[in-house]
Design a protein around this motif. Structure first.
Motif, PDB file in Angstrom:
ATOM      1  N   GLU A 155      43.567  18.272  38.056  1.00  0.00           N
ATOM      2  CA  GLU A 155      42.518  17.377  37.572  1.00  0.00           C
ATOM      3  C   GLU A 155      41.407  18.729  37.121  1.00  0.00           C
ATOM      4  N   SER A 156      41.389  19.636  38.023  1.00  0.00           N
ATOM      5  CA  SER A 156      40.276  20.612  37.764  1.00  0.00           C
ATOM      6  C   SER A 156      40.727  21.557  36.654  1.00  0.00           C
ATOM      7  N   ALA A 157      42.148  21.902  36.699  1.00  0.00           N
ATOM      8  CA  ALA A 157      42.610  22.757  35.610  1.00  0.00           C
ATOM      9  C   ALA A 157      42.247  21.961  34.104  1.00  0.00           C
ATOM     10  N   ALA A 158      42.828  20.594  33.939  1.00  0.00           N
ATOM     11  CA  ALA A 158      42.207  19.888  32.769  1.00  0.00           C
ATOM     12  C   ALA A 158      40.581  20.048  32.678  1.00  0.00           C
ATOM     13  N   ARG A 159      40.096  19.974  33.607  1.00  0.00           N
ATOM     14  CA  ARG A 159      38.476  19.751  33.378  1.00  0.00           C
ATOM     15  C   ARG A 159      37.797  20.810  33.062  1.00  0.00           C
ATOM     16  N   LEU A 160      38.372  22.136  33.407  1.00  0.00           N
ATOM     17  CA  LEU A 160      37.807  23.579  33.312  1.00  0.00           C
ATOM     18  C   LEU A 160      38.356  23.623  32.005  1.00  0.00           C
ATOM     19  N   GLY A 161      39.590  23.437  31.498  1.00  0.00           N
ATOM     20  CA  GLY A 161      40.165  23.606  30.243  1.00  0.00           C
ATOM     21  C   GLY A 161      40.336  25.210  29.893  1.00  0.00           C
ATOM     22  N   LEU A 162      40.925  26.122  30.902  1.00  0.00           N
ATOM     23  CA  LEU A 162      40.760  27.535  30.800  1.00  0.00           C
ATOM     24  C   LEU A 162      41.936  27.871  29.785  1.00  0.00           C
ATOM     25  N   THR A 163      41.549  28.943  29.004  1.00  0.00           N
ATOM     26  CA  THR A 163      42.743  29.513  28.059  1.00  0.00           C
ATOM     27  C   THR A 163      42.643  30.926  28.253  1.00  0.00           C
ATOM     28  N   GLU A 164      43.756  31.533  27.719  1.00  0.00           N
ATOM     29  CA  GLU A 164      44.144  32.896  28.296  1.00  0.00           C
ATOM     30  C   GLU A 164      43.019  33.625  27.439  1.00  0.00           C
ATOM     31  N   GLY A 165      42.557  34.701  28.008  1.00  0.00           N
ATOM     32  CA  GLY A 165      41.594  35.556  27.380  1.00  0.00           C
ATOM     33  C   GLY A 165      40.207  35.124  27.785  1.00  0.00           C
ATOM     34  N   GLU A 166      39.849  33.942  28.363  1.00  0.00           N
ATOM     35  CA  GLU A 166      38.716  33.548  28.430  1.00  0.00           C
ATOM     36  C   GLU A 166      37.947  33.948  29.581  1.00  0.00           C
ATOM     37  N   GLU A 167      36.560  34.230  29.650  1.00  0.00           N
ATOM     38  CA  GLU A 167      35.802  35.109  30.443  1.00  0.00           C
ATOM     39  C   GLU A 167      35.268  34.074  31.516  1.00  0.00           C
ATOM     40  N   VAL A 168      35.737  34.273  32.799  1.00  0.00           N
ATOM     41  CA  VAL A 168      35.159  33.413  33.848  1.00  0.00           C
ATOM     42  C   VAL A 168      34.627  34.419  34.937  1.00  0.00           C
ATOM     43  N   ALA A 169      34.034  33.400  35.989  1.00  0.00           N
ATOM     44  CA  ALA A 169      33.457  34.027  37.235  1.00  0.00           C
ATOM     45  C   ALA A 169      34.223  33.630  38.340  1.00  0.00           C
ATOM     46  N   ILE A 170      34.630  34.358  39.419  1.00  0.00           N
ATOM     47  CA  ILE A 170      35.250  33.978  40.505  1.00  0.00           C
ATOM     48  C   ILE A 170      34.415  34.249  41.667  1.00  0.00           C
ATOM     49  N   ARG A 171      34.498  33.502  42.815  1.00  0.00           N
ATOM     50  CA  ARG A 171      33.893  33.623  44.235  1.00  0.00           C
ATOM     51  C   ARG A 171      34.817  33.355  45.276  1.00  0.00           C
ATOM     52  N   TRP A 172      34.704  34.022  46.286  1.00  0.00           N
ATOM     53  CA  TRP A 172      35.553  33.742  47.497  1.00  0.00           C
ATOM     54  C   TRP A 172      34.573  33.814  48.653  1.00  0.00           C
ATOM     55  N   LYS A 173      34.572  33.474  49.621  1.00  0.00           N
ATOM     56  CA  LYS A 173      33.664  33.619  50.970  1.00  0.00           C
ATOM     57  C   LYS A 173      34.208  34.549  51.605  1.00  0.00           C
ATOM     58  N   ALA A 174      33.202  35.653  52.075  1.00  0.00           N
ATOM     59  CA  ALA A 174      33.317  36.681  53.002  1.00  0.00           C
ATOM     60  C   ALA A 174      34.521  36.378  54.204  1.00  0.00           C
ATOM     61  N   THR A 175      34.081  35.245  54.688  1.00  0.00           N
ATOM     62  CA  THR A 175      34.783  34.667  55.975  1.00  0.00           C
ATOM     63  C   THR A 175      36.108  34.073  55.501  1.00  0.00           C
ATOM     64  N   ALA A 176      36.469  34.183  54.483  1.00  0.00           N
ATOM     65  CA  ALA A 176      37.956  33.576  53.869  1.00  0.00           C
ATOM     66  C   ALA A 176      38.712  34.558  53.579  1.00  0.00           C
ATOM     67  N   THR A 177      38.239  36.032  53.835  1.00  0.00           N
ATOM     68  CA  THR A 177      38.763  37.119  53.446  1.00  0.00           C
ATOM     69  C   THR A 177      39.075  37.929  54.528  1.00  0.00           C
ATOM     70  N   ARG A 178      40.398  38.397  54.615  1.00  0.00           N
ATOM     71  CA  ARG A 178      40.900  39.328  55.940  1.00  0.00           C
ATOM     72  C   ARG A 178      41.076  40.504  55.424  1.00  0.00           C
ATOM     73  N   VAL A 179      40.472  41.405  56.363  1.00  0.00           N
ATOM     74  CA  VAL A 179      40.587  42.880  56.289  1.00  0.00           C
ATOM     75  C   VAL A 179      41.690  43.434  57.274  1.00  0.00           C
ATOM     76  N   VAL A 180      42.656  44.132  56.978  1.00  0.00           N
ATOM     77  CA  VAL A 180      43.607  44.313  57.906  1.00  0.00           C
ATOM     78  C   VAL A 180      43.848  45.768  57.908  1.00  0.00           C
ATOM     79  N   ALA A 181      43.670  46.505  59.225  1.00  0.00           N
ATOM     80  CA  ALA A 181      43.484  47.904  59.351  1.00  0.00           C
ATOM     81  C   ALA A 181      45.022  48.635  58.872  1.00  0.00           C
ATOM     82  N   HIS A 182      44.664  49.904  58.546  1.00  0.00           N
ATOM     83  CA  HIS A 182      46.052  50.797  58.561  1.00  0.00           C
ATOM     84  C   HIS A 182      46.972  50.115  57.775  1.00  0.00           C
TER      85      HIS A 182
END
Length: 243
Positions: free
Chosen positions: A211-238
């Motif tokens: 549903e979201s893919a159809a609504r956004l209508g994304l096409t190859e080469g199109e400029e977009v912004a992305i976000r993701w929460k720091a709390t949803a990102t894992r930092v794994v050592a070594h």
């Protein structure tokens, strides 16, 4: 203002996490729990007490959600029948939509990840800042220290895609990591699609519903912004490898 979209579960961390996003406001499991509690208790105060939250904080969160999703809770002033609150039709519809999304993404067998190699530059409590090929990224760490070589792992379910002219400073301090890139491709699924976004030399992956893919209508080469929460990102050592 970004287009509304949907994000799936944080399956990489072993937890189901679905989120609905409208005008930059996210509706996730904590918000769904708040609306359910209001429905059960018949008041915001009762819901807040049941969830161990303050009434003021619950009211503030409801107001934030309503700024994007419309009236979710109908308030009734006191009188012969007493006061209280109940979910509006829009509130019930939003809960139903969230539960459908949660069921869809929970059924996904695997959630792809974007993996970045980098070096820890600072640690602030549970969050670490890491210099990576796409700039500074923040995420939850497990005993990382400044100077450690690490992997930064970002589940495709945690990445939200926006269209528009939003300015992005990759090194700005924020609870969210933000980047601009271009759509490399869209791998369409029956219910969930994977969007590939190129940022410098790295390809990020984002899961969105059909549903979201159809609504956004994304096409190859199109400029977009992305976000993701720091709390949803894992930092794994070594770690030594990156993509």
């Amino acid at each position: 203002m970004g287009e509304p979209t949907e994000s799936g579960p944080d399956a990489a961390a072993g937890r189901g996490r679905a989120a609905l996003i409208e005008d930059g406001v996210e509706f996730d499991g904590r918000d769904a729990a708040l609306l359910r509690a209001v429905d059960a208790a018949g008041s915001v105060a009762g819901a807040a007490s049941a969830l161990g939250r303050s009434r003021a904080r619950a009211l503030s969160r409801i107001e934030s959600m309503e700024s994007a999703f419309g009236t979710l809770v109908e308030r009734r002033r006191g009188g012969t029948g007493g006061g209280g609150s109940r979910l509006s039709t829009a509130g019930r519809d939003l809960l139903d939509r969230y539960e459908r999304l949660q069921a869809v993404v929970a059924a996904s067998a695997q959630v792809p990840e974007t993996v970045l190699g980098g070096t820890v530059t600072s640690v602030d409590g549970e969050l670490a800042a890491v210099d990576t090929p796409v700039g500074r990224v923040r995420g939850l760490h497990d005993d990382a220290a400044v100077g450690d070589a690490v992997q930064v792992r970002i589940g495709a379910d945690a990445v939200t895609v926006y269209k528009g002219d939003e300015k992005v400073d990759p090194n700005a301090t924020s609870a969210r990591n933000r980047r601009r890139g271009r759509v490399v491709g869209v791998d369409a699924g029956e219910t969930v699609s994977t969007v590939r976004i190129g940022v410098d030399s790295v390809t990020f992956r984002a899961l969105i519903t059909a549903e979201s893919a159809a609504r956004l209508g994304l096409t190859e080469g199109e400029e977009v912004a992305i976000r993701w929460k720091a709390t949803a990102t894992r930092v794994v050592a070594h770690a030594t490898e990156s993509n």
